[in-house]
Design a protein around this motif. Structure first.
Motif, PDB file in Angstrom:
ATOM      1  N   SER A   1      -0.540  16.124  -3.233  1.00 32.06           N
ATOM      2  CA  SER A   1      -0.348  15.720  -1.851  1.00 32.06           C
ATOM      3  C   SER A   1       1.080  16.046  -1.425  1.00 32.06           C
ATOM      4  CB  SER A   1      -0.576  14.212  -1.705  1.00 32.06           C
ATOM      5  OG  SER A   1      -0.206  13.781  -0.417  1.00 32.06           O
TER       6      SER A   1
ATOM      7  N   ASN B   1       2.562  14.135   0.698  1.00 34.47           N
ATOM      8  CA  ASN B   1       3.142  12.809   0.925  1.00 34.47           C
ATOM      9  C   ASN B   1       3.421  12.138  -0.413  1.00 34.47           C
ATOM     10  OD1 ASN B   1       2.583  13.411   3.584  1.00 34.47           O
ATOM     11  ND2 ASN B   1       0.730  12.194   3.636  1.00 34.47           N
ATOM     12  N   THR B   2       4.630  12.334  -0.927  1.00 33.44           N
ATOM     13  CA  THR B   2       4.991  11.744  -2.206  1.00 33.44           C
ATOM     14  C   THR B   2       6.346  11.065  -2.108  1.00 33.44           C
ATOM     15  OG1 THR B   2       6.039  13.776  -3.004  1.00 33.44           O
ATOM     16  CG2 THR B   2       3.703  13.456  -3.548  1.00 33.44           C
TER      17      THR B   2
ATOM     18  N   GLY C   1      -0.741   4.119  -7.239  1.00 35.76           N
ATOM     19  CA  GLY C   1      -0.926   5.514  -6.854  1.00 35.76           C
ATOM     20  C   GLY C   1      -1.083   6.389  -8.072  1.00 35.76           C
TER      21      GLY C   1
ATOM     22  N   GLY D   1       2.181   9.582  -5.486  1.00 38.31           N
ATOM     23  CA  GLY D   1       1.403   9.792  -4.270  1.00 38.31           C
ATOM     24  C   GLY D   1       0.175   8.909  -4.274  1.00 38.31           C
ATOM     25  N   LYS D   2      -0.494   8.840  -3.135  1.00 43.92           N
ATOM     26  CA  LYS D   2      -1.737   8.064  -3.053  1.00 43.92           C
ATOM     27  C   LYS D   2      -2.794   8.737  -3.916  1.00 43.92           C
ATOM     28  CE  LYS D   2      -4.461   4.889  -1.323  1.00 43.92           C
ATOM     29  NZ  LYS D   2      -4.286   3.499  -1.663  1.00 43.92           N
TER      30      LYS D   2
ATOM     31  N   ASP E   1       0.860  -1.165   0.000  1.00 48.73           N
ATOM     32  CA  ASP E   1       0.000   0.000   0.000  1.00 48.73           C
ATOM     33  C   ASP E   1       0.908   1.229   0.000  1.00 48.73           C
ATOM     34  OD1 ASP E   1      -2.699   1.332   0.512  1.00 48.73           O
ATOM     35  OD2 ASP E   1      -1.476   2.085   2.181  1.00 48.73           O
ATOM     36  N   PHE E   2       0.515   2.284  -0.700  1.00 49.36           N
ATOM     37  CA  PHE E   2       1.352   3.475  -0.773  1.00 49.36           C
ATOM     38  C   PHE E   2       1.703   4.012   0.607  1.00 49.36           C
ATOM     39  CE2 PHE E   2       1.965   8.007  -0.590  1.00 49.36           C
ATOM     40  CZ  PHE E   2       3.042   8.157  -1.445  1.00 49.36           C
ATOM     41  N   ARG E   3       0.722   4.079   1.479  1.00 51.85           N
ATOM     42  CA  ARG E   3       0.969   4.657   2.816  1.00 51.85           C
ATOM     43  C   ARG E   3       1.999   3.837   3.592  1.00 51.85           C
ATOM     44  NH1 ARG E   3      -4.827   5.420   2.324  1.00 51.85           N
ATOM     45  NH2 ARG E   3      -5.196   7.624   1.956  1.00 51.85           N
ATOM     46  N   GLU E   4       1.943   2.513   3.483  1.00 61.26           N
ATOM     47  CA  GLU E   4       2.923   1.651   4.149  1.00 61.26           C
ATOM     48  C   GLU E   4       4.330   1.938   3.614  1.00 61.26           C
ATOM     49  OE1 GLU E   4       5.514  -1.048   5.715  1.00 61.26           O
ATOM     50  OE2 GLU E   4       3.607  -0.388   6.559  1.00 61.26           O
TER      51      GLU E   4
ATOM     52  N   TRP F   1       5.360   4.711   2.087  1.00 58.12           N
ATOM     53  CA  TRP F   1       5.756   6.085   2.410  1.00 58.12           C
ATOM     54  C   TRP F   1       6.227   6.201   3.855  1.00 58.12           C
ATOM     55  CZ3 TRP F   1       4.232  10.229   5.521  1.00 58.12           C
ATOM     56  CH2 TRP F   1       4.787  11.466   5.168  1.00 58.12           C
ATOM     57  N   VAL F   2       5.521   5.553   4.762  1.00 62.70           N
ATOM     58  CA  VAL F   2       5.881   5.621   6.181  1.00 62.70           C
ATOM     59  C   VAL F   2       7.187   4.890   6.474  1.00 62.70           C
ATOM     60  CG1 VAL F   2       5.157   4.856   8.491  1.00 62.70           C
ATOM     61  CG2 VAL F   2       3.524   5.937   6.967  1.00 62.70           C
TER      62      VAL F   2
END
Length: 164
Positions: free
Chosen positions: A99, A101-102, A80, A94-95, A60-63, A65-66
């Motif tokens: 954003s 968060n990229t 994304g 990005g998601k 997942d993108f968020r996983e 990115w973090v």
């Protein structure tokens, strides 16, 4: 002359040991510069071969990115949106864009036709799946092996999606 042969044999033994372990940390203990360099070359060559032969891990993108640094050297597949940046050979992933968060994606190794398509189609953004290797050096980015386009959204669809 015998000391040179002894040093050469010791260096070869260290290189062989590092090749077996494929761990660059083992190389730092080698005092001879040429042998240490050969050790690092072999250790990193082994790591690159492992990456090239492995399959992509879907994240997942968020996983990603973090924990981007936690995935260094791994082959990843992430869905994304991308948009082109001012710098050639680089896109922003990005998601949902825009954003803050990229993740930067290097596209230099992609074929010419795909890079042209990205430039033409993704000026603002487009939905894609990025497949590549998370960089092991310097800034955190993905070295793209492939970018697969998903259905392009019209401006109206993007506005509707933003309202959800």
């Amino acid at each position: 002359m015998n000391s040179l042969r002894w040093a050469l044999c010791a260096a070869l033994a260290c290189v062989a040991h590092a090749a077996e372990a494929a761990d660059p940390a083992e190389c730092q203990h080698i005092e001879e510069d040429a042998a240490r360099l050969a050790c690092y070359d072999e250790a990193f060559r082994s790591a690159q071969t492992e990456v090239a032969s492995g399959q992509y891990t879907t994240l997942d993108f968020r996983e990603l990115w973090v924990n981007l640094s936690g995935h260094r050297g791994k082959k990843v597949e992430v869905e994304g949106e991308i948009s082109t940046l001012a710098e050639p050979g680089l896109v922003s992933l990005g998601k949902r864009l825009p954003s803050a968060n990229t993740i930067q994606v290097k596209t230099d190794q992609l074929d010419r036709e795909l890079r042209l398509r990205i430039l033409e189609a993704c000026h603002r953004s487009c939905a894609v799946i990025v497949k590549g290797v998370v960089s092991t050096r310097g800034q955190n980015h993905i070295l793209a092996d492939d970018i697969v386009f998903k259905k392009a959204l019209t401006p109206l669809e993007r506005r509707e999606q933003g309202r959800r």
